[in-house]
Design an enzyme around this catalytic site. Structure first.
Site, PDB file in Angstrom:
ATOM      1  N   GLN A   1       0.876  -1.325  -0.207  1.00 14.82           N
ATOM      2  CA  GLN A   1      -0.053  -0.659   0.541  1.00 14.82           C
ATOM      3  C   GLN A   1       0.946   1.448  -0.168  1.00 14.82           C
ATOM      4  OE1 GLN A   1      -3.926  -0.614   0.063  1.00 14.82           O
ATOM      5  NE2 GLN A   1      -2.806  -2.124  -0.434  1.00 14.82           N
TER       6      GLN A   1
ATOM      7  N   GLY B   1     -11.695   3.129   4.312  1.00 12.40           N
ATOM      8  CA  GLY B   1     -10.678   2.239   3.286  1.00 12.40           C
ATOM      9  C   GLY B   1     -10.013   3.244   2.239  1.00 12.40           C
ATOM     10  N   HIS B   2      -8.955   2.192   1.727  1.00 12.41           N
ATOM     11  CA  HIS B   2      -7.751   2.631   1.063  1.00 12.41           C
ATOM     12  C   HIS B   2      -8.095   3.373  -0.632  1.00 12.41           C
ATOM     13  CE1 HIS B   2      -7.389  -0.964  -0.799  1.00 12.41           C
ATOM     14  NE2 HIS B   2      -8.106  -1.054  -0.992  1.00 12.41           N
ATOM     15  N   ASN B   3      -7.999   4.535  -1.189  1.00 11.91           N
ATOM     16  CA  ASN B   3      -8.217   5.775  -1.926  1.00 11.91           C
ATOM     17  C   ASN B   3      -8.818   6.703  -1.646  1.00 11.91           C
ATOM     18  OD1 ASN B   3      -5.748   4.028  -2.387  1.00 11.91           O
ATOM     19  ND2 ASN B   3      -6.965   2.632  -4.143  1.00 11.91           N
TER      20      ASN B   3
ATOM     21  N   SER C   1     -11.752   2.949  -2.335  1.00  4.25           N
ATOM     22  CA  SER C   1     -11.875   3.838  -4.038  1.00  4.25           C
ATOM     23  C   SER C   1     -13.412   5.077  -4.147  1.00  4.25           C
ATOM     24  CB  SER C   1     -11.399   3.371  -5.430  1.00  4.25           C
ATOM     25  OG  SER C   1     -10.493   3.012  -5.117  1.00  4.25           O
TER      26      SER C   1
END
Lengths: 339, 339, 339
Positions: free
Chosen positions: A209, A250-252, A270
């Site tokens: 990541q 969450g990521h992004n 995302s």
């Protein structure tokens, strides 16, 4: 009166001063020179104290209140008990916020680096910072002026904080660039790597990541909330976002300016929220979606599709609010026992 | 390029090397000797960088990408922009994971015991461990070689960690036996006693929680996740499980190998999940259930019955996925305004 | 047998002693002088160990158990395997709780103030307290006798704790008054300011949160749970409440005595629960509601209206339980494929 063990009150203020502070209008005949010592809830406020009425559920408490001064909407004025001075505002909660901030102003921290704090030699601290006992600041971190780093906070290598940030006790942050006046509550977790791996029966394979968490100015991040860093792109939290406790981001994920995310919401990887979008408590939003500016998501909703700007949705799977209300009414009818 | 304040890139690698690393096949005419410096998302990758396409939502980004090399499924190859070299794989995300791990390999920690860490005299530390400032290791604990104990982590008495474990900052663990290569994220809580008491109007009576948490090899446990120890039996997390942030796992729960538990899921006491079972975000599973191997539980589902191996369920109460989709479609239809 | 690395067993006890401790009745012919060394689950207990049967899902394990002594309801007695002595109780789980507490009594902490703890000079500590490494106790805090302050706990200025409280590792507490025998689990966050601000397109305006968290006696607060302090009124947790992990309790919430709040529940601001009200896992309760004494809220329910005392509700929006069961049955029927 707020407990003096925990709070220090400023003031007193005259009604004239409070009117100016709050941008609210004194009621006819109110004594501009009258002096007020504190704010207090309707039920307990006395003649020297200021209260407010915002939620109509509390009109009876308003009518019975002994508060000397109350901030209310103009249309509620005629329900005030005799002798109560009023400050009239179309947004009484905001007007009250300004008054309460005047009585309880935020103050710059007393500069200190506790002897049991661990500050790496290569970290840069601004002027007037307070670093409480047990806090850890990693190599190359840059901390802006007047930041308050709570006890047992852990700031990873290279993290950048702007001026006047507050990190609550035991919060952790890594791989992040943070703006000014950001308030991170106790136990928040920012910048750990996201839930990214290739699934497979021969074993799940972790994907490095490689992004960051980029946080704007004037953001609040609640207690024990988790914000993962980006997988490649960054995770972005826009200026002025208010994020409650126990939220998962969450990521992004990208939040625009001024988003309001209530407790226990989960936003999957995302997904992007436009400016001033809001999500009620425990709502869940699937990954890779676009939630338009000003969209509103009801508590516990499960959002599985893009939402246009300004739309309000509810239910799981989420549908336009009016539809959800009809669904719920029909279901309730179906559930009732025939007699 | 990943921010060098936070990440250190290895490489460069030739296309031939990346093909071998990723077990993917170069496209016809790709220059095997071409050299790549880094990985990057489709939108920002340049000619010297490697990207990937997995989710079809991002085909447009793929078509517009300037990445020099991209990992894709064979059927997407003809959508590639001119001049882009390809690595073809039936599982492009897994192939990309291998490449990203090569560019950003995990490295053994720099051995250190920080002066402000507290390691009980009777604890045993393996070789090459790193114990960061403020970490606390209790009496009789046994820490395997090359473990990385983050700042302000608290490891209770008697806890056993295998080799190459990572405990994120401010995590806590007690009453637990942990395998090798386990990654526990910041703020995770492992081994506290479970929610076990005899209810009664004369007062709820706490039941001593006498089991442990037993964690296999290669497990990930997300930030601020909570895993209670067993009441008498153990709580067991099988090899290779991936557990996201803010998950609750009750006492006596048993997860088989390779389970995937997404953020904010709750699993009540004594429920067992078979190998490679998966639960989507915010799903809830009642206690004392058996969830079969390979079962899949949709996000926000509420599982109140046993689930056979391999079945996919959704909704609350959860039903087979096809049924839930029909329910949802009918409800959506009912909710729409008649015109 | 419980793992001796983590637990120390007392005893042995005779059957006669265990009958008195548990207020249960020995089965006919049981040997009052027989001695038992430990408690254990049905599946693994041996002849010298005590087990229990409460949940009927485990009758088969009971019938196959080698436990020497088992606590059961009278109506299960005839299912016992030959040779097993029984203790008969109408509430076998409660009777077992008493026995397990006898084998594993809670012991007063070994008094200690760790050298790496930080105790402000103006804080008052009672007799026999244990303050573990890295714990921080702020100015003017008052800690009762025999409190156990876990490693890296942070107690804010002015906080008051009664006697015999336990604060788990890395918990934080500020702006709070706490009773006796309160058990706060690792990572709980108590007393931070609530999610109170005036929303507006020109920026959300924070409202100072001027109340406290007031916690009664004998309360348990789970790992990583968050309880915000009041906005003006206090947030109040009544005597004997049991609160599980990852629960969110908003500002001004009031819980009566003995409430049971299961993991991941969210209770929005200013809602009040009567005595012994209970909420199942992941339930959500909107703000400003009154939930009557003894009301029961099913797991994942979404409560949007007041609930009368003693009522059981389920679903989202929550309805009376019987209605929700009918709704669910009808929905399940609608979802099934016509054949």
């Amino acid at each position: 009166m707020a407990d003096p063990r925990f709070f220090t009150v400023a003031g007193p203020f005259t009604l004239a001063a409070l009117a100016e502070i709050s941008k609210a209008t004194p009621s006819d005949g109110a004594d501009q020179a009258a002096s007020y010592q504190d704010v207090a809830p309707l039920e307990v406020a006395g003649p020297g104290e200021v209260s407010f009425l915002d939620n109509k559920k509390y009109v009876a408490a308003f009518q019975a209140s002994r508060a000397g001064l109350c901030v209310v909407a103009p249309e509620m004025a005629d329900k005030a008990p005799p002798g109560m001075a009023l400050l009239l505002s179309s947004d009484p909660y905001r007007a009250y916020a300004r008054i309460a901030q005047a009585f309880y102003p935020s103050v710059a921290p007393e500069a200190w680096i506790a002897p049991t704090a661990w500050v790496d030699a290569s970290a840069k601290l601004g002027q007037g910072c307070r670093v409480e006992p047990g806090a850890v600041i990693g190599a190359g971190a840059e901390i802006g002026d007047r930041c308050r780093i709570g006890a047992n906070v852990v700031i990873g290598p290279g993290v950048v904080l702007g001026e006047d940030c507050i990190l609550g006790a035991n919060a952790t942050i890594s791989h992040a660039l943070v703006g000014r006046r950001v308030n991170i509550y106790p136990g928040a977790r920012i910048g750990q790597d996201g839930f990214g791996f290739a699934m497979g029966a021969e074993g799940h394979l972790k994907v490095p990541q490689l992004g960051r968490v980029v946080i704007g100015n004037g953001v609040e991040i609640g207690a024990n909330t988790t914000i993962d860093r980006g997988a490649g792109p960054d995770t972005v939290i826009g200026d002025g976002c208010m994020i409650d406790n126990l939220v998962q981001i969450g990521h992004n994920v990208q939040l625009g300016r001024g988003c309001v995310i209530v407790a226990q919401v989960g936003i999957s990887g995302s997904t992007r929220l436009g400016d001033f979008a809001a999500a009620g408590g425990q709502a869940g939003i699937t990954g890779h979606l676009k939630i338009g500016a000003g969209a509103r998501i009801a508590a516990q909703a499960g959002v599985m599709r893009d939402i246009p700007p300004g739309e309000t949705v509810g239910g799981a799977p989420a549908v336009p609010m009016a539809d959800w209300l009809r669904q719920s009414a029909l279901l309730a009818k179906m559930g009732r026992k025939k007699t």
